[in-house]
Design an enzyme around this catalytic site. Structure first.
Site, short mmCIF file in Angstrom:
data_model
loop_
_atom_site.label_atom_id
_atom_site.label_comp_id
_atom_site.label_asym_id
_atom_site.label_seq_id
_atom_site.Cartn_x
_atom_site.Cartn_y
_atom_site.Cartn_z
N GLY A 162 16.91 -23.16 61.30
CA GLY A 162 17.42 -24.44 61.78
C GLY A 162 18.84 -24.34 62.31
O GLY A 162 19.30 -23.28 62.75
N SER A 163 19.58 -25.45 62.22
CA SER A 163 20.85 -25.59 62.94
C SER A 163 21.96 -24.67 62.45
O SER A 163 22.97 -24.49 63.16
CB SER A 163 21.33 -27.04 62.87
OG SER A 163 20.45 -27.87 63.60
N VAL A 164 21.84 -24.06 61.27
CA VAL A 164 22.82 -23.05 60.86
C VAL A 164 22.87 -21.93 61.90
O VAL A 164 23.92 -21.33 62.15
CB VAL A 164 22.49 -22.50 59.46
CG1 VAL A 164 23.28 -21.24 59.17
CG2 VAL A 164 22.79 -23.55 58.40
N LYS A 198 22.90 -22.19 64.97
CA LYS A 198 23.76 -22.53 66.12
C LYS A 198 25.09 -21.78 66.06
O LYS A 198 25.74 -21.58 67.09
CB LYS A 198 23.99 -24.04 66.16
CG LYS A 198 22.75 -24.84 66.51
CD LYS A 198 22.96 -26.34 66.34
CE LYS A 198 21.67 -27.10 66.61
NZ LYS A 198 21.76 -28.53 66.29
#
Length: 591
Positions: free
Chosen positions: A307-309, A311
């Site tokens: 997920g967004s980690v 990014k």
């Protein structure tokens, strides 16, 4: 035959023939092949004794024992001496030794040969009780045999022996159990480091051959040969037992509070790559009988979509390739269509004017997709490999999964779009921690390390080498991403709960859809996470928290952030890491 002279000649001939046979046999025994017969006689009167090598301990970085061996014995028998009294001995042993059965003991006591293994891992206290009981019973038998004819005397209860057979003990119970693993009844590792390091820990068993008397007892001062055992090495880990205990308790609270399937917390030393904590829940107590518990270490054996980690990695790659900077401004609509698939952010909004720091602070999927279009897939894949994704960590941990990165250098637009914000690739928690650590370390990837060194019986330390560090992005790029991450824990970010009073904290939230058991190949679960480092302007530790499938709420900042804050605060205090006193930079989120 009635003639005396004939009878004398025949008798003399028979005697001469018998004597010649004896003489011939004597020549064979003493002249032709004496060694083989001597060896056979020796074998008949000797008995092997296995000399177990002492198994090395597993310690934390400060010498605190996670796993050690304690004295115990294996009970053996010489069936040539025990077969006549097997029922009495089997009854006694079954009553004294936990886990043994009468029928199994009886079979061992009456088997063919001169050696039978009856019981493993028997405490010295229990063996002392057995010896005392045997002595008492034999005294009674001796008393009863007085005055009886030899063939009427009852046999003594003899023929039982012991060998060293240490018990593996875990003084701190569940602490680091998933990492350390367990040892089986045969003294070999079954899981975790006990399995992965078995050759180094177990050493090499020795052997002794002793002459024995008719009852199978060792003959004092008789000839014997001994092959000395070689003790195993002790493994000293990078883990900190105190921090490990605290992290395990904290992730247990979070798993129960948010009704998750499992949870993991990892703490890594930024400069050395050493793993100070690899905490999982659920876990198990290796001192207790294992009844269906999983022996896996989810932190490295379980993969999931981060997920967004993720990014953090995408932005670091873009910054290093000069595709973005802190001056980058984007117009971010509420959704974007990629190959007829509508992708939205986690919060509804119209068109936003976000800086690149605002994209990270707000955790915008749409903004990340727009930014990533500046880089081609082959170049992006090279960055992913550099950050360690899709590759072994180098820990050589048994059961490790290398994760999954889409194959090839030409991806469909939808694959690239989703991977950029952390869906469509799979990682294990240690891989993700090490990738974030590279940003904290000024762009230099430090291979994670779990075994610090080995120690021999003389106290000599044997270093455990790891792969050399490698630069994956420039120091400037890493600094820019760190500044973006600080906005996550500040006003307007998605993880105010992760802030630590007095410290500058860089972090990133993550919430990702997951597939798995019961999903039928579709997404039906979630993983929430938070990764960060502190102090942000002079990083000492990276801490990563992930909860698998929480069902009581779903928020990377709200669920992972508080765990990060508490574990990181404990680490900073224990290692006396002071705040730098520098103020957090004011970075605009919008334009």
């Amino acid at each position: 035959m009635g003639r005396p002279a004939l009878r004398l000649r025949l008798t003399f001939g028979v005697v001469a023939l018998v004597l010649s046979l004896f003489a011939g046999r004597l020549i064979v025994l003493q002249g032709v092949d004496p060694d083989s017969y001597a060896l056979a006689a020796t074998k008949e009167n000797t008995r092997p004794f296995l000399l177990h090598a002492s198994r090395g301990a597993i310690l934390d970085r400060n010498g605190v024992p996670f796993s050690v061996s304690e004295d115990a014995v294996a009970i053996t028998a010489d069936p040539t001496l025990t077969s006549k009294v097997a029922p009495q001995l089997a009854t006694l042993l079954a009553a004294k030794v936990p886990g043994t059965k009468y029928d199994d003991l009886l079979a061992g006591l009456t088997k063919k040969g001169r050696y039978a293994l009856l019981a493993h891992k028997v405490s010295p206290q229990i063996w002392n009780q057995i010896e005392t009981e045997l002595k008492a019973r034999n005294e009674v038998i001796v008393e009863q045999n007085k005055g009886k004819a030899q063939d009427a005397k009852a046999p003594l209860l003899t023929g039982l022996y012991t060998e060293s057979d240490p018990i593996r003990s875990h003084p701190y119970g569940t602490v680091a159990a998933n990492v350390v693993g367990v040892v089986g009844d045969e003294g070999k590792g079954l899981a975790g480091l006990e399995y992965g390091l078995n050759d180094k820990l177990s050493g090499k068993d020795g052997k002794a051959m002793y002459e024995v008397d008719a009852k199978g007892n060792k003959i004092p001062n008789a000839d014997h040969t001994v092959e000395e055992p070689k003790p195993g090495l002790t493994a000293q880990l990078t883990l900190d037992a105190d921090l490990q205990w605290f992290a395990e308790k904290r992730i247990e609270q979070a798993v129960k509070q948010y009704k998750a399937e499992s949870g993991t917390v990892i703490v890594q030393d930024v400069k050395t790559g050493e793993l100070l904590t690899v905490a999982n829940f659920p876990t198990y107590d290796p001192n207790k009988p294992l009844k269906g518990q999983s022996l896996k270490n989810p932190a490295i054996e379980q993969i999931y979509e981060p997920g967004s980690v993720h990014k953090i990695v995408t932005m670091a790659a873009l910054a290093d390739a000069n595709k973005i900077s802190l001056d980058t401004n984007l117009q971010v609509p509420g959704s974007i269509v990629v190959q007829r698939r509508v992708i939205k952010d986690h919060f509804p909004h119209g068109t936003l004017n976000l800086t690149i720091a605002g994209v990270i602070a707000k955790s915008s999927n749409v903004g990340t997709i727009i930014a990533s279009k500046e880089m081609g897939v082959p170049q992006y894949v090279r960055y992913l490999k550099g950050f360690g994704f899709g590759e072994p960590t180098g820990l050589n941990y048994p059961g490790e999964s290398r994760g999954r990165v889409p194959a090839g250098d030409e991806w469909p637009d939808l694959t690239y779009a989703t991977v950029s914000f952390g869906q469509g690739l799979a990682v294990n928690a240690i891989q993700m921690t090490a990738a974030v650590n590279a940003v904290a370390n000024g762009g230099v990837y430090m291979p994670p390390k779990l075994v610090k060194n080995y120690i021999d019986t003389n106290g000599n330390q044997i270093p455990n080498p790891t792969a050399p560090p490698r630069r994956v992005v420039s120091e400037t790029a890493a600094k820019e991403v760190s500044t973006m991450m600080e906005a996550v824990t500040a006003k307007g970010g998605t993880a105010l709960q992760a802030a630590i009073d007095g410290y500058r904290v860089a972090g990133k939230t993550g919430t990702a859809q997951q597939t798995g058991e019961g999903c039928g190949g579709r997404y039906c679960k979630w993983a929430t996470s938070f990764a960060g480092f502190a102090p942000a302007d002079n990083p000492r530790f990276v801490t990563y928290v992930v909860l698998q499938n929480p069902t009581n709420g779903r928020s990377g900042g709200g669920q992972g952030g508080p765990v990060f804050r508490d574990v990181m605060s404990y680490a900073l205090q224990k290692y006396v890491v002071p705040p730098t006193g520098a103020k957090q930079p004011l970075v605009p989120l919008t334009w």
